[in-house]
Design an enzyme around this catalytic site. Structure first.
Site, PDB file in Angstrom:
ATOM      1  CG  LEU A  44      23.640  42.495 -27.819  1.00  0.00           C
ATOM      2  CD1 LEU A  44      24.981  43.411 -28.061  1.00  0.00           C
ATOM      3  CD2 LEU A  44      23.287  42.176 -29.056  1.00  0.00           C
ATOM      4  CG  HIS A  45      21.844  35.818 -26.519  1.00  0.00           C
ATOM      5  ND1 HIS A  45      22.658  35.090 -27.500  1.00  0.00           N
ATOM      6  CD2 HIS A  45      20.396  36.061 -27.231  1.00  0.00           C
ATOM      7  CE1 HIS A  45      21.632  34.900 -28.513  1.00  0.00           C
ATOM      8  NE2 HIS A  45      20.489  35.437 -28.312  1.00  0.00           N
ATOM      9  CG  HIS A  48      23.153  38.631 -30.214  1.00  0.00           C
ATOM     10  ND1 HIS A  48      22.343  38.424 -28.990  1.00  0.00           N
ATOM     11  CD2 HIS A  48      22.282  38.775 -31.104  1.00  0.00           C
ATOM     12  CE1 HIS A  48      21.200  38.464 -29.420  1.00  0.00           C
ATOM     13  NE2 HIS A  48      21.329  38.655 -30.705  1.00  0.00           N
ATOM     14  N   GLY A 159      24.078  34.580 -37.563  1.00  0.00           N
ATOM     15  CA  GLY A 159      24.102  33.173 -37.051  1.00  0.00           C
ATOM     16  C   GLY A 159      23.514  32.257 -37.814  1.00  0.00           C
ATOM     17  CD  GLN A 165      18.006  36.595 -40.084  1.00  0.00           C
ATOM     18  OE1 GLN A 165      17.147  37.299 -39.633  1.00  0.00           O
ATOM     19  NE2 GLN A 165      19.165  36.780 -39.317  1.00  0.00           N
ATOM     20  CB  SER A 197      16.346  32.682 -28.477  1.00  0.00           C
ATOM     21  OG  SER A 197      15.457  33.509 -28.863  1.00  0.00           O
TER      22      SER A 197
HETATM   23  P1  AMP Z   1      18.700  38.663 -33.493  1.00  0.00           P
HETATM   24  O1  AMP Z   1      19.058  39.894 -32.486  1.00  0.00           O
HETATM   25  O2  AMP Z   1      17.832  37.731 -32.838  1.00  0.00           O
HETATM   26  O3  AMP Z   1      17.887  39.517 -34.640  1.00  0.00           O
HETATM   27  O4  AMP Z   1      20.124  38.079 -33.756  1.00  0.00           O
HETATM   28  C1  AMP Z   1      21.165  38.795 -34.533  1.00  0.00           C
HETATM   29  C2  AMP Z   1      21.916  37.818 -35.079  1.00  0.00           C
HETATM   30  O5  AMP Z   1      22.470  36.924 -34.037  1.00  0.00           O
HETATM   31  C3  AMP Z   1      21.419  36.831 -36.103  1.00  0.00           C
HETATM   32  O6  AMP Z   1      22.275  36.697 -37.208  1.00  0.00           O
HETATM   33  C4  AMP Z   1      21.335  35.619 -35.400  1.00  0.00           C
HETATM   34  O7  AMP Z   1      21.147  34.610 -36.278  1.00  0.00           O
HETATM   35  C5  AMP Z   1      22.504  35.588 -34.592  1.00  0.00           C
HETATM   36  N1  AMP Z   1      22.099  34.644 -33.346  1.00  0.00           N
HETATM   37  C6  AMP Z   1      21.170  34.655 -32.446  1.00  0.00           C
HETATM   38  N2  AMP Z   1      21.108  33.682 -31.600  1.00  0.00           N
HETATM   39  C7  AMP Z   1      22.211  32.982 -31.730  1.00  0.00           C
HETATM   40  C8  AMP Z   1      22.829  31.872 -31.304  1.00  0.00           C
HETATM   41  N3  AMP Z   1      22.274  31.254 -30.335  1.00  0.00           N
HETATM   42  N4  AMP Z   1      24.098  31.432 -31.755  1.00  0.00           N
HETATM   43  C9  AMP Z   1      24.396  32.228 -32.849  1.00  0.00           C
HETATM   44  N5  AMP Z   1      23.887  33.069 -33.482  1.00  0.00           N
HETATM   45  C10 AMP Z   1      22.759  33.808 -32.841  1.00  0.00           C
END
Ligand code: AMP
Length: 291
Positions: A44-45, A48, A159, A165, A197
Site C-alpha cells: 500500500l502507498h 491506495h 483508482g 479497469q 504504483s
Molecule cells: P492495486 O493494488 O494496484 O490493484 O490497486 C488497488 C486500487 O488502488 C485500484 O483501484 C487502483 O486503481 C488504485 N490505485 C493504485 N494506484 C493509485 C494511485 N496512484 N492513485 C489512486 N489510486 C490508485
C-alpha cells in the site's frame, strides 16, 4: 489520535461473513452507507490510502482487501515477484482507521474445480492493456465479482489510475445488476508527476528519473489539443516520438479515447482521456489523463 479499536484481520470467508453480519446488526437505520470497500493487491502507498480516506469519509465501516490475484497475471508477468508487505499494510490501515482487512490465501479464494470466469465485453478489453495482457480483465472481473459477493459492500472505491479497469468494473456491475455503487478516485502522484504504483519500487535510479516523462507527455498532449488546437493525431505523433526517444523505454500504447467507450477518437469537442503504457526495462507502467 485515531484508531483506538484494533483493526479486524480476516483471512477466511466465513469470518468475513460473520463480521459483515455483526456490523449490520449493530447499525441503526442509516443515511450513510454501512460498508465501503477498497480492493487492493497490497504494498500500500498513498494512492491506495486516498481510496481508504475517501471510503472513511463516506461510509460507516471500511474494509480493505489485500489479495495478489493470480488470475489477472499472465504467464510471463510478475506474479511471483509482486511486492507482498502484509504486516506493514495492516499497520498503515490500522493507523488510518480502517475497520477490517480481508487477506485471503489463494486457496481460500479459488477452491479446487472453481472455474467460473466473469468475462467482460470484448469492446472494452480488446484494446489498450487488454491487447498486451490477454485474460487480464477476465481475471480482474472474476476476483472483483467474487469479492463483491463475499464482502457485500454498499460502495466500492477504485483508482482512476487504472482507467480501463474502472470502466470494466462499472460495466460488469451494470450488466450483472450487482448492487454496489462504484466510485472512481483521482490518481495520486509523486511530486514530480509520476503516478504512484506498487511497481515503482522496481525502477532503478535512471528509470525512476525519466518515469515522470509519461505524465509530462500526457499533459503536453492535453495542452496541445486544448490550448494550441493541435489535432489529436498530430499531438499523439509528437508524443510517441518523444517517449520513443527515452533510453530503455518501450512504448506499448498511447491513445486518445472516449472516456466511456474507450474507443479511439479524433473528436476533441467532448471530454477525452489519453492513456499510456510503457515498459521501463521489465517494469510496466501505466498512466492516463482526462481533459
Ligand atoms: P492495486 O493494488 O494496484 O490493484 O490497486 C488497488 C486500487 O488502488 C485500484 O483501484 C487502483 O486503481 C488504485 N490505485 C493504485 N494506484 C493509485 C494511485 N496512484 N492513485 C489512486 N489510486 C490508485
Amino acid at each position: 489520535m485515531k484508531a483506538a479499536v484494533a483493526i479486524k484481520r480476516l483471512a477466511k470467508v466465513e469470518e468475513l461473513r460473520l463480521w459483515r453480519q455483526e456490523i449490520a446488526q449493530a447499525s441503526e437505520l442509516r443515511a450513510t452507507p454501512l460498508l465501503g470497500f477498497v480492493p487492493t493487491m497490497g504494498a500500500l502507498h498513498d494512492g491506495h490510502m486516498a481510496l481508504v480516506q475517501r471510503a472513511l469519509s463516506e461510509c460507516k465501516n471500511v474494509i480493505v482487501s489485500i489479495f495478489v490475484n493470480p488470475l489477472q497475471f499472465g504467464a510471463n508477468e510478475d506474479l511471483d515477484k509482486y511486492p507482498r508487505t502484509l504486516q506493514s499494510d495492516v499497520d498503515k490501515l490500522q493507523e488510518a482507521g480502517a475497520h477490517a482487512v480481508f487477506h485471503p490465501a489463494v486457496e481460500e479464494m479459488y477452491g479446487p474445480g472453481e472455474t467460473t470466469r466473469v468475462v467482460p465485453p470484448a469492446e472494452l478489453t480488446d484494446r489498450l492493456c487488454g491487447l498486451f495482457r490477454p485474460g487480464h480483465f477476465a481475471g480482474v472481473a472474476t476476483v472483483v465479482t467474487k469479492l463483491f459477493g463475499q464482502v457485500c459492500p454498499d460502495v466500492a472505491y477504485f483508482g482512476e489510475k487504472d482507467f480501463q479497469q474502472l470502466a470494466v468494473i462499472k460495466r460488469i456491475v451494470a450488466d450483472l445488476d450487482i448492487p454496489v455503487k462504484v466510485v472512481g478516485v483521482p490518481t495520486v502522484r509523486e511530486s514530480d508527476g509520476l503516478a504512484m504504483s506498487s511497481r515503482n519500487v522496481y525502477l532503478n535510479k535512471e528509470q525512476r528519473q525519466i518515469a515522470p516523462e509519461l505524465h509530462r507527455s500526457l499533459s503536453l498532449i492535453a495542452e496541445n489539443i486544448r490550448s494550441k488546437r493541435v489535432s489529436v493525431s498530430k499531438a499523439l505523433q509528437e508524443a510517441r516520438k518523444r517517449i520513443g526517444e527515452l533510453p530503455g523505454v518501450a512504448l506499448q500504447y498511447l491513445e486518445v479515447c472516449n472516456p466511456h467507450s474507450l474507443q479511439p477518437t479524433e473528436d476533441a469537442t467532448n471530454t477525452l482521456v489519453v492513456l499510456v503504457a510503457a515498459k521501463f526495462g521489465d517494469v510496466r507502467l501505466i498512466d492516463n489523463l482526462s481533459f
